[in-house]
Scaffold this motif. Structure first.
Motif, PDB file in Angstrom:
ATOM      1  N   PHE A 104       0.814  -1.208   0.000  1.00  0.00           N
ATOM      2  CA  PHE A 104       0.000   0.000   0.000  1.00  0.00           C
ATOM      3  C   PHE A 104       0.853   1.266   0.000  1.00  0.00           C
ATOM      4  O   PHE A 104       0.618   2.192  -0.778  1.00  0.00           O
ATOM      5  CB  PHE A 104      -0.925  -0.017   1.224  1.00  0.00           C
ATOM      6  N   ALA A 105       1.853   1.320   0.884  1.00  0.00           N
ATOM      7  CA  ALA A 105       2.674   2.526   0.987  1.00  0.00           C
ATOM      8  C   ALA A 105       3.435   2.800  -0.307  1.00  0.00           C
ATOM      9  O   ALA A 105       3.622   3.960  -0.697  1.00  0.00           O
ATOM     10  CB  ALA A 105       3.649   2.386   2.160  1.00  0.00           C
ATOM     11  N   SER A 106       3.871   1.729  -1.004  1.00  0.00           N
ATOM     12  CA  SER A 106       4.607   1.908  -2.264  1.00  0.00           C
ATOM     13  C   SER A 106       3.681   2.252  -3.423  1.00  0.00           C
ATOM     14  O   SER A 106       3.985   3.128  -4.242  1.00  0.00           O
ATOM     15  CB  SER A 106       5.393   0.633  -2.591  1.00  0.00           C
ATOM     16  N   ARG A 107       2.552   1.552  -3.509  1.00  0.00           N
ATOM     17  CA  ARG A 107       1.613   1.794  -4.615  1.00  0.00           C
ATOM     18  C   ARG A 107       0.853   3.093  -4.437  1.00  0.00           C
ATOM     19  O   ARG A 107       0.453   3.733  -5.409  1.00  0.00           O
ATOM     20  CB  ARG A 107       0.620   0.637  -4.717  1.00  0.00           C
ATOM     21  N   GLY A 108       0.598   3.451  -3.180  1.00  0.00           N
ATOM     22  CA  GLY A 108      -0.119   4.681  -2.904  1.00  0.00           C
ATOM     23  C   GLY A 108      -1.623   4.531  -2.855  1.00  0.00           C
ATOM     24  O   GLY A 108      -2.329   5.517  -2.648  1.00  0.00           O
ATOM     25  N   CYS A 109      -2.136   3.306  -3.041  1.00  0.00           N
ATOM     26  CA  CYS A 109      -3.588   3.109  -3.048  1.00  0.00           C
ATOM     27  C   CYS A 109      -3.903   1.684  -2.623  1.00  0.00           C
ATOM     28  O   CYS A 109      -3.189   0.739  -2.974  1.00  0.00           O
ATOM     29  CB  CYS A 109      -4.168   3.383  -4.429  1.00  0.00           C
ATOM     30  N   ALA A 110      -4.991   1.522  -1.865  1.00  0.00           N
ATOM     31  CA  ALA A 110      -5.395   0.198  -1.392  1.00  0.00           C
ATOM     32  C   ALA A 110      -6.157  -0.584  -2.447  1.00  0.00           C
ATOM     33  O   ALA A 110      -6.277  -1.808  -2.347  1.00  0.00           O
ATOM     34  CB  ALA A 110      -6.253   0.334  -0.131  1.00  0.00           C
ATOM     35  N   LEU A 111      -6.683   0.087  -3.461  1.00  0.00           N
ATOM     36  CA  LEU A 111      -7.427  -0.549  -4.537  1.00  0.00           C
ATOM     37  C   LEU A 111      -6.761  -0.240  -5.873  1.00  0.00           C
ATOM     38  O   LEU A 111      -5.894   0.634  -5.962  1.00  0.00           O
ATOM     39  CB  LEU A 111      -8.883  -0.072  -4.532  1.00  0.00           C
ATOM     40  N   ASP A 112      -7.173  -0.951  -6.886  1.00  0.00           N
ATOM     41  CA  ASP A 112      -6.576  -0.796  -8.213  1.00  0.00           C
ATOM     42  C   ASP A 112      -7.178   0.418  -8.917  1.00  0.00           C
ATOM     43  O   ASP A 112      -8.345   0.398  -9.316  1.00  0.00           O
ATOM     44  CB  ASP A 112      -6.825  -2.072  -9.028  1.00  0.00           C
ATOM     45  N   ALA A 113      -6.371   1.462  -9.047  1.00  0.00           N
ATOM     46  CA  ALA A 113      -6.867   2.708  -9.638  1.00  0.00           C
ATOM     47  C   ALA A 113      -7.238   2.559 -11.107  1.00  0.00           C
ATOM     48  O   ALA A 113      -7.951   3.406 -11.661  1.00  0.00           O
ATOM     49  CB  ALA A 113      -5.826   3.811  -9.475  1.00  0.00           C
ATOM     50  N   SER A 114      -6.779   1.489 -11.769  1.00  0.00           N
ATOM     51  CA  SER A 114      -7.085   1.303 -13.191  1.00  0.00           C
ATOM     52  C   SER A 114      -8.476   0.721 -13.419  1.00  0.00           C
ATOM     53  O   SER A 114      -8.971   0.720 -14.553  1.00  0.00           O
ATOM     54  CB  SER A 114      -6.044   0.388 -13.835  1.00  0.00           C
TER      55      SER A 114
END
Length: 402
Positions: free
Chosen positions: A306-316
């Motif tokens: 989460f901290a690396s991706r920046g989001c808990a869900l798939d923004a795409s």
């Protein structure tokens, strides 16, 4: 399309949740597997303990230096006085003892704490605490690696869903904070358990951890974010995250545990106690931190987490939620740098099935001030009640027949 894990029509499932980035660790019952687990956990216990002690000592030094510098150089800080915190209130709280017993504090304000159990669909039992007013009319394996495989996915699919089901069939008001609110958003997303949205009358999200804030780019999160699962389990094991914290919780005196706990979290998450009632600080932090699954922390903080991706869900994914998503109210602080709530609000504007009841930004609030701040009740609790009262089903005696 596919909802709640079941295919409908010919459209493929596009699940909003990002699957775990590591393989599940399993141990077949045998003397060799028990020995491997014991040796692995002993090694990770030693390594994680050394790391934790180093961080705690450094955090305490930072806290002491900050306090000394403020007293010697900066303006002297005077504790804020509250009208409701004097007189008879001093007599009541002055007699209060420091106990790691939630039931004791419930009784201090005339309430009762009742324990219940909810069985999850995957075969585990969740301990539930219910605070009730006795004056109102009443209405009717530590070494188990499977148990400690408590990933965020499992928490969302099983724990949240089964807790909701155990309470009642419908009309529930869900109030969640930070990771709990983020896990609730995950649970309500397509491909997970959107069906529980039909049981919720309202969802009140406090500082929800759906998008990561700028604080997750600090050295701590960056360092943890470089550890893949293979390295992570060497440092932190496959059971509870940093077991020393659990032993400390059980055996370290409450006052010392609270002082160290606050210093560590204040350093790691840039918290301050400027909005708190200082006499409550020790009582609050004697319950923090508590044991948590190592796999769950990896999902939030590990490599590609989460901290690396920046989001808990798939923004795409075009749409995270379907028409079963409940009305939602969102509260966040202007001094909260751990989560990015404005980014979540922008995303929700594109969700055609989401109805946002209320958005409240409290400029001076930090991440945990919705329950730690002395003025939290005045800031937002009345609007919590308004949202719940507006959305809940009516009781029989409230229904007027014409």
């Amino acid at each position: 399309m596919t909802l709640n894990g079941t295919a409908v029509g010919n459209a493929p499932l596009k699940r909003a949740f990002l699957d775990p980035l590591h393989r599940r660790t399993t141990f077949r019952p045998s003397l060799l597997s028990d020995l491997r687990l014991t040796l692995s956990q002993c090694f990770s216990f030693i390594v994680s303990t050394v790391c934790l002690v180093a961080v705690v000592l450094y955090a305490c030094l930072v806290q002491v230096w900050t306090t000394v510098k403020r007293r010697l150089v900066g303006p002297r800080r005077c504790p804020k006085i509250y009208d409701w915190d004097g007189g008879a209130c001093c007599d009541i709280w002055g007699e209060e003892e420091l106990k790691r017993d939630l039931g004791y504090y419930a009784k201090r304000v005339g309430m009762e704490m009742r324990e219940g159990v909810a069985e999850t669909e995957d075969g585990y039992f969740l301990k539930m605490h219910r605070v009730v007013n006795p004056r109102e009319k009443k209405m009717e394996g530590r070494r188990d690696t499977k148990f400690f495989w408590g990933t965020t996915e499992a928490f969302s699919i099983w724990d949240i869903a089964n807790t909701v089901v155990a309470i009642r069939d419908s009309g529930i008001g869900l109030v969640a904070h930070s990771q709990g609110a983020g896990a609730a958003f995950i649970a309500l997303s397509q491909g997970m358990r959107p069906d529980i949205g039909e049981k919720l009358a309202v969802f009140i999200a406090l500082a929800p951890a759906v998008y990561a804030g700028p604080l997750t780019s600090t050295w701590l999160f960056t360092t943890l974010g470089n550890l893949d699962w293979h390295s992570w389990k060497r440092f932190f094991g496959v059971l509870d995250f940093i077991p020393l914290m659990r032993y400390s919780y059980d055996h370290v005196p409450s006052t010392l545990f609270s002082i160290i706990g606050y210093a560590m979290f204040a350093y790691l998450f840039q918290w301050t106690d400027k909005n708190w009632l200082l006499r409550r600080k020790t009582k609050q932090f004697q319950f923090t931190p508590t044991p948590v699954s190592s796999a769950s922390v990896f999902w939030w903080c590990g490599k590609d987490g989460f901290a690396s991706r920046g989001c808990a869900l798939d923004a795409s994914v075009p749409q995270w939620f379907d028409d079963r998503f409940p009305p939602v109210s969102i509260y966040y602080g202007g001094c909260d740098y751990l989560v990015d709530v404005p980014a979540l609000l922008d995303r929700l504007k594109t969700e055609r099935h989401v109805r946002v009841n209320r958005v409240t930004r409290i400029d001076e609030a930090e991440h945990c001030d919705f329950y730690y701040a002395a003025e939290a009740v005045e800031w937002c609790y009345s609007s919590f009640v308004e949202d719940i009262e507006r959305s809940r089903p009516r009781y029989p005696h409230e229904i007027v027949t014409i």
